[in-house]
Design an enzyme around this catalytic site. Structure first.
Site, PDB file in Angstrom:
ATOM      1  N   PHE A 237       0.811  -1.221   0.000  1.00  0.00           N
ATOM      2  CA  PHE A 237       0.000   0.000   0.000  1.00  0.00           C
ATOM      3  C   PHE A 237       0.844   1.271   0.000  1.00  0.00           C
ATOM      4  CE2 PHE A 237      -2.214  -3.105   2.921  1.00  0.00           C
ATOM      5  CZ  PHE A 237      -2.901  -3.726   1.902  1.00  0.00           C
ATOM      6  N   THR A 465      -1.877  -7.661  -6.434  1.00  0.00           N
ATOM      7  CA  THR A 465      -2.836  -7.102  -7.393  1.00  0.00           C
ATOM      8  C   THR A 465      -3.110  -8.015  -8.581  1.00  0.00           C
ATOM      9  OG1 THR A 465      -0.977  -5.946  -8.400  1.00  0.00           O
ATOM     10  CG2 THR A 465      -2.279  -4.710  -6.812  1.00  0.00           C
ATOM     11  N   LEU A 620      -7.478  -5.663 -18.844  1.00  0.00           N
ATOM     12  CA  LEU A 620      -6.711  -6.850 -19.222  1.00  0.00           C
ATOM     13  C   LEU A 620      -7.199  -8.107 -18.525  1.00  0.00           C
ATOM     14  CD1 LEU A 620      -3.099  -5.366 -19.298  1.00  0.00           C
ATOM     15  CD2 LEU A 620      -4.815  -5.465 -21.117  1.00  0.00           C
ATOM     16  N   ASN A 621      -7.775  -7.968 -17.327  1.00  0.00           N
ATOM     17  CA  ASN A 621      -8.345  -9.106 -16.608  1.00  0.00           C
ATOM     18  C   ASN A 621      -9.478  -8.592 -15.738  1.00  0.00           C
ATOM     19  OD1 ASN A 621      -8.869 -11.078 -14.483  1.00  0.00           O
ATOM     20  ND2 ASN A 621      -6.998 -12.104 -15.113  1.00  0.00           N
ATOM     21  N   THR A 624      -9.260  -9.649 -11.824  1.00  0.00           N
ATOM     22  CA  THR A 624      -8.328  -8.909 -10.977  1.00  0.00           C
ATOM     23  C   THR A 624      -8.725  -7.435 -10.876  1.00  0.00           C
ATOM     24  OG1 THR A 624      -6.824  -8.550 -12.851  1.00  0.00           O
ATOM     25  CG2 THR A 624      -6.411 -10.466 -11.455  1.00  0.00           C
ATOM     26  N   GLY A 694      -5.138   0.469 -10.281  1.00  0.00           N
ATOM     27  CA  GLY A 694      -5.348  -0.135  -8.965  1.00  0.00           C
ATOM     28  C   GLY A 694      -5.798   0.798  -7.860  1.00  0.00           C
ATOM     29  N   GLU A 695      -5.263   2.017  -7.802  1.00  0.00           N
ATOM     30  CA  GLU A 695      -5.578   2.917  -6.692  1.00  0.00           C
ATOM     31  C   GLU A 695      -6.811   3.777  -6.945  1.00  0.00           C
ATOM     32  OE1 GLU A 695      -1.883   4.699  -4.931  1.00  0.00           O
ATOM     33  OE2 GLU A 695      -0.950   3.625  -6.587  1.00  0.00           O
TER      34      GLU A 695
END
Length: 728
Positions: A237, A465, A620-621, A624, A694-695
């Protein structure tokens, strides 16, 4: 091509993690390893006047006790990714409570812990300052951090605010917060002559190598002499992005003793040893027309700094990049306090974003304009900072439409306190989400062995991730192989240099290089096949050869085909390829809608529903990516309702350095999350048209919860966390 990219492929490292096969940094068994334990200061400001280690040295199993009197002299690396301006145990000065004052080394961890309790330290203490409120009069404008100035203007915000038809002037505050990954920080240092191997919990093995080499440069240590290994992380994190003093001290102790040394921080030590989100105040003034067009934003923030560092990590990116406003003035001030160094913490712009998105809701209420409509009216099709720079792609308006429709926003009664279910007050709130991601050029190498299997290596990291999975997908897709025939290896500086896993930079930094290497390797194998008289594909034009399921075949007829294994086996040696593609920084967007339910007699609040939609470029996925949404929403709930590092005003000591006093959301606190993705390629991204994401999902949640609370109760809360006492 296999069509794997974009699918919700299960994690390829999942089985290794749930069975315990995955080896984290502290899991490595090193012959002859000694165990370290830190003694931390009990004052926040002053000098060491006396230090007695005799009882500790006499304890059974103790090998050494290192202090400022006998520690190896080290060079302080440049600021970032080493976030401090000093290395502990080099002199007698104490800069914060919980600073290392001694390093005990013993044959077992238990012996080191017991001996640490026997070290006696006397101090000349000075009165510390620990809270922003006690030193706001000392606020100053720090110098630029990483070439980013702390004061930025466009237009004339002061004049525009004075002339505005409607004005909002509010202050928003948030406390110190800590990362608390499941895996604590750990370092095992092994020297062989002048070569050092570090088994490290690191979000950036390449950055760690650079910092450690700089610290030991006086001893002739070069970057090539340092190897950092970190194949898995149990969360980071941002806490494990910089290299912290405990890593340098462990390497120094191991060098002095000539034996491997392992250090694992305790949970309590992690509250002073490896950064946190700084305490933060934000004064926000908005000017607008009565039709809801923003005409001015004056954004003045004040963040906790230290007396030794001036780096502001809580950026005001949202004010600069999100809305079309011609007149903006941003000032990021700091206050020097006697506390440990702050650093990046997941979605570092959230503190600033919370203020902006709450203020937008306050403006919408003042104008009588729906919160979504207000944001649509101020939507910008180009990046406002610098003005006029086009986005590669931006589908935020679609995010509003998708999430609002799925949430049922049209049924919202805008009157505060108007929606109830029995005794419960119901509130609906929303916020825009924005995250600025970086991109760092990263290299990879790819080998197809004589067994027909592919191995991809790069010094990126898996911090939870899904990096292993997405890279494996891209390789398999590019080669036309099954996932089972592809292995991805990460987290080792023996591999090609790659990005730090921070700032949502992994995908935009690495994937373009991975795709390039896969295409190069496929083309190389095709060239071998069509040039080989023994191959069924001999003489077929390269452009007429396709790949699927581990086979190469002529497009016109699948009767002429050859496998990767057979082609490379006949070649007699592996086929190798590499990738090294540059990408640009960018922004990912989203919209989050939240429902809260409040029991007024108890002040009890629960988040009962979350719906969100995102534009991260190409997905891309999906599995996830949805995992990142769930994690981000959970993080936002913690930010809004629970997380608060409490610091004693007199001693500047953290008084809740544990997960029983520092609360984070658990399953019972987190509702089901509906996540939608626009999933449109960004033509400016070389990472298969994906952006860093991600964030992003954590940025808007605290403001959405704040706005929902106002809708439920008519009461506006501007100081997180929104605890029961504030609701009552």
């Amino acid at each position: 091509m296999t069509g794997l990219v974009g699918r919700g492929v299960e994690r390829v490292d999942g089985r290794a993690k749930v069975t315990g096969e995955a080896r984290y940094a502290a899991d490595n068994e090193i012959t002859g390893v000694l165990h370290g334990f830190l003694v931390l200061s009990t004052i926040a400001r002053g000098e060491i006047t006396e230090l007695d280690t005799s009882a500790a040295l006499a304890y059974p199993g103790v090998v050494a006790v290192h202090t400022h009197q006998n520690m190896l002299p080290l060079v302080v690396p440049p600021n970032f990714p080493y976030p401090k301006s000093f290395i502990p145990l080099q002199d007698t000065r104490i800069h914060h409570n919980g600073q290392p004052v001694a390093y005990v080394v013993a044959e077992t961890l238990e012996q080191a812990q017991e001996a640490a309790n026997l070290v006696r330290v006397r101090y000349r203490a000075e009165r510390p300052t620990a809270h922003l409120a006690d030193a706001l009069h000392e606020a100053f404008l720090p110098t630029a951090f990483r070439d980013r100035p702390n004061e930025i203007s466009r237009g004339d915000a002061a004049a525009a605010l004075e002339q505005a038809e409607v004005r909002i002037d509010r202050e928003y505050t948030s406390p110190m917060q800590h990362h608390n990954p499941i895996e604590p920080h750990t370092t095992t240092a092994v020297w062989d002559g002048n070569s050092l191997t570090l088994y490290e919990s690191a979000q950036g093995v390449v950055f760690a190598r650079m910092i450690v080499a700089q610290a030991f440069e006086a001893f002739g240590v070069q970057q090539g002499d340092v190897r950092v290994i970190s194949p898995y992380l149990g969360g980071g994190f941002g806490a494990k992005g910089p290299t912290w003093p405990h890593t340098l001290l462990t390497a120094a102790v191991a060098r002095m003793l000539g034996r491997p040394v392992k250090l694992v921080l305790t949970r309590a030590q992690m509250y002073t040893m490896n950064g946190h989100r700084a305490e933060y105040r934000r004064s926000l003034r908005l000017g607008a027309t009565r039709q809801g067009r923003l005409t001015a934003i004056i954004d003045t923030s004040t963040a906790q700094l230290t007396r030794t560092e001036q780096s502001i990590y809580n950026s005001s990116d949202s004010t600069l990049h999100l809305y079309a406003c011609p007149n903006v003035h941003v000032r990021q001030l700091g206050v020097r306090l006697d506390l440990p160094s702050s650093s990046y913490m997941r979605s570092p712009e959230t503190t600033a974003h919370f203020g902006l998105e709450t203020a937008m809701d306050e403006l919408s209420h003042e104008l009588g304009i729906d919160p979504v409509e207000l944001r649509v009216r101020n939507h910008s099709t180009v990046d406002p900072h610098p003005p006029g720079r086009p986005y590669g792609s931006k589908h935020l308006l679609e995010c509003y439409r998708i999430a609002a429709r799925a949430f049922g926003w049209a049924r919202r009664d805008p009157r505060p306190g108007s929606m109830r279910d029995g005794e419960e007050y119901i509130g609906w709130g929303m916020a825009t989400e924005l995250h600025s991601h970086t991109a760092i050029r990263s290299a990879v190498d790819l080998t197809i062995g004589v067994d027909g299997r592919a191995t991809l290596r790069t010094a990126s990291q898996e911090i939870g991730t899904g990096t292993y999975t997405v890279i494996t997908q891209v390789v398999a897709d590019g080669l036309g192989m099954s996932l089972e025939h592809v292995m991805t290896q990460l987290g080792d500086t023996a591999f090609p240099a790659a990005s730090i896993s921070a700032g949502s930079s992994t995908i935009p930094s690495v994937i373009g290089s991975v795709s390039q290497a896969a295409q190069s390797a496929r083309d190389a194998v095709i060239a071998l096949a069509i040039d080989d008289p023994r191959s069924p594909l001999h003489g077929v034009p390269a452009e007429d050869v396709a790949a699927e399921g581990g086979y190469l075949f002529a497009r016109g007829t699948r009767d002429r085909r050859d496998s990767y294994r057979d082609v490379v086996s006949r070649h007699g040696r592996p086929v190798k390829a590499s990738g090294n593609v540059e990408n640009t920084r960018g922004h990912s967007f989203g919209a989050v809608f939240v429902e809260v339910r409040i029991r007024p007699r108890l002040g009890a609040l629960r988040v009962s529903r979350v719906v969100a939609a995102y534009d991260p470029g190409r997905v891309l996925n999906h599995r996830t990516a949805r995992g990142q949404v769930i994690g981000g929403v959970t993080w936002g709930i913690g930010f809004a309702l629970m997380e608060h590092t409490v610091v004693d005003r007199n001693t500047a000591r953290v008084v809740n350095p544990n997960l029983s006093g520092y609360l984070v959301p658990v399953c019972a606190d987190t509702p089901s999350v509906e996540a939608f993705f626009v999933d449109r390629p960004d033509p400016n991204s070389t990472a298969l048209h994906a952006r860093g994401f991600g964030e992003t999902p954590g940025t808007g949640v605290p403001a959405a919860i704040s706005n929902a609370i106002f809708h439920a109760t008519g009461r506006r809360l501007r100081d997180v966390p929104f605890t029961q006492d504030k609701l009552l």
